[in-house]
Write a protein that holds these residues in place. Structure first.
Motif, PDB file in Angstrom:
ATOM      1  N   GLY A 125     -59.335 -18.188 -55.629  1.00  0.00           N
ATOM      2  CA  GLY A 125     -58.931 -17.351 -54.509  1.00  0.00           C
ATOM      3  C   GLY A 125     -57.770 -16.411 -54.739  1.00  0.00           C
ATOM      4  N   GLU A 126     -57.144 -16.475 -55.912  1.00  0.00           N
ATOM      5  CA  GLU A 126     -56.015 -15.577 -56.150  1.00  0.00           C
ATOM      6  C   GLU A 126     -56.415 -14.115 -56.021  1.00  0.00           C
ATOM      7  N   TYR A 129     -56.957 -13.106 -52.194  1.00  0.00           N
ATOM      8  CA  TYR A 129     -55.697 -13.030 -51.464  1.00  0.00           C
ATOM      9  C   TYR A 129     -54.813 -11.900 -51.983  1.00  0.00           C
ATOM     10  N   SER A 130     -54.962 -11.532 -53.248  1.00  0.00           N
ATOM     11  CA  SER A 130     -54.289 -10.316 -53.727  1.00  0.00           C
ATOM     12  C   SER A 130     -54.846  -9.099 -52.999  1.00  0.00           C
ATOM     13  N   ALA A 132     -56.169  -9.106 -50.033  1.00  0.00           N
ATOM     14  CA  ALA A 132     -55.710  -9.175 -48.643  1.00  0.00           C
ATOM     15  C   ALA A 132     -54.261  -8.719 -48.523  1.00  0.00           C
ATOM     16  N   VAL A 165     -60.137 -21.896 -52.112  1.00  0.00           N
ATOM     17  CA  VAL A 165     -59.869 -20.676 -51.341  1.00  0.00           C
ATOM     18  C   VAL A 165     -59.508 -21.039 -49.902  1.00  0.00           C
ATOM     19  N   ALA A 168     -55.933 -22.390 -49.691  1.00  0.00           N
ATOM     20  CA  ALA A 168     -54.976 -21.269 -49.827  1.00  0.00           C
ATOM     21  C   ALA A 168     -53.574 -21.754 -50.178  1.00  0.00           C
ATOM     22  N   TRP A 186     -45.885 -12.632 -47.184  1.00  0.00           N
ATOM     23  CA  TRP A 186     -47.126 -13.364 -46.955  1.00  0.00           C
ATOM     24  C   TRP A 186     -47.215 -14.745 -47.606  1.00  0.00           C
ATOM     25  N   ILE A 196     -50.527 -19.394 -48.475  1.00  0.00           N
ATOM     26  CA  ILE A 196     -50.829 -18.064 -47.957  1.00  0.00           C
ATOM     27  C   ILE A 196     -50.657 -18.063 -46.443  1.00  0.00           C
ATOM     28  N   LEU A 200     -53.334 -13.883 -43.140  1.00  0.00           N
ATOM     29  CA  LEU A 200     -54.213 -13.440 -44.222  1.00  0.00           C
ATOM     30  C   LEU A 200     -55.393 -14.386 -44.392  1.00  0.00           C
ATOM     31  N   ARG A 201     -55.135 -15.669 -44.258  1.00  0.00           N
ATOM     32  CA  ARG A 201     -56.232 -16.632 -44.380  1.00  0.00           C
ATOM     33  C   ARG A 201     -57.317 -16.363 -43.349  1.00  0.00           C
ATOM     34  N   VAL A 204     -60.171 -14.048 -44.433  1.00  0.00           N
ATOM     35  CA  VAL A 204     -61.007 -14.419 -45.581  1.00  0.00           C
ATOM     36  C   VAL A 204     -61.999 -15.506 -45.201  1.00  0.00           C
TER      37      VAL A 204
END
Length: 285
Positions: A125-126, A129-130, A132, A165, A168, A186, A196, A200-201, A204
């Motif tokens: 998930g990196e 989230y980058s 996002a 993911v 997070a 964030w 995270i 943001l979560r 996703v």
């Protein structure tokens, strides 16, 4: 998605050539991943744990189990596709997303249109989230536009990666690659981990998906990241996946691939290269 590079050897009987070829054929059939015989020691090391956890002592017995047990077959494929990724890996892609793509995404969201981004082969998930963080900017005020119909999809063949993911949460040391303004906005420090931000979560959605199975998408994507995934497929599989990815982009959408990957002739002809391993689908006439 990435075959683990240097696993430690395990004290189990050796994986024979015939057994390796069967494993390779299963991996090709299930995930279209191509394994050369130079990977035999790697495969042995990665599957040794599965033997122990199954109470077996040799690979012949393990393959008999895999032939009759679909769940173990899936676990074997997962064991051979252990993932590795980083936040803001290949940072020029995120620079391009921010500078060249985001203005149009904001305009679409402002006009009430859906905005969709996909991290295909998302690992833990990196990457998503980058993405996002880039969309959200460095403050809650910057992120105001995301209250429109903006969603990010993260998919991976490995269900443990999909679960990661959703959690997070990441080792704090791994957050060093994240630019400080994004980290401040964030990430939440939780001991040896960072979490995270829930805002943001909420953007996703993480799902399990075999890239060579039918895709359950109702619409097209504005942005697709599929990086360092296709290098593990043979030429035919790569060409097939590339063409499907391009078809899944809306006109004007952008595809990002890995630094060592290049589009096949058919996919390249259907897109315009607009940066290092960055391709845009022509806008509708």
């Amino acid at each position: 998605m990435n075959l683990a590079a240097h696993p430690a050897p395990d004290a189990v009987p050796g994986l024979g050539t015939t057994e390796f070829r069967e494993v390779a054929e299963i991996l090709r059939a299930e995930a279209r991943i191509s394994l050369g015989e130079a990977k035999i020691n790697l495969v042995q090391s990665r599957l040794a744990r599965r033997l122990r956890e199954s109470g077996l002592t040799d690979f012949s017995a393990y393959l008999r189990l895999v032939r009759k047990d679909d769940a173990e077959r899936a676990r074997m494929v997962t064991a051979l596709t252990t993932n590795h990724t980083l936040f803001f890996r290949e940072n020029h892609h995120f620079d391009h997303l921010r500078a060249e793509v985001m203005p149009e995404l904001k305009a679409r969201a402002g006009a009430g249109q859906p905005v969709r981004l996909w991290s295909a082969g998302c690992s833990s998930g990196e990457e998503v989230y980058s993405m996002a963080m880039v969309l959200a900017g460095t403050s809650r005020a910057d992120a105001h536009w995301l209250r429109g119909d903006v969603r990010l999809l993260a998919t991976d063949l490995s269900l443990p990666m999909v679960e990661a993911v959703g959690r997070a949460r990441y080792p704090a040391l791994g957050a060093d690659q994240i630019p400080l303004p994004y980290r401040a906005a964030w990430l939440h420090n939780e001991g040896a981990e960072v979490a995270i931000d829930p805002a943001l979560r909420a953007l996703v959605t993480a799902r399990g998906l075999n890239l060579f199975a039918p895709w359950p998408f109702a619409g097209q994507f504005d942005v697709i990241f599929c990086r360092n995934v296709m290098i593990y497929f043979d030429a035919d599989a790569r060409a097939e996946l590339e063409q499907r990815l391009v078809a899944q982009l809306r006109p004007g959408g952008t595809l990002y691939i890995g630094h060592s990957e290049r589009l096949s002739s058919a996919a390249a002809a259907a897109t315009t290269c607009c940066g290092q391993t960055i391709y845009q689908k022509p806008k509708a006439a």
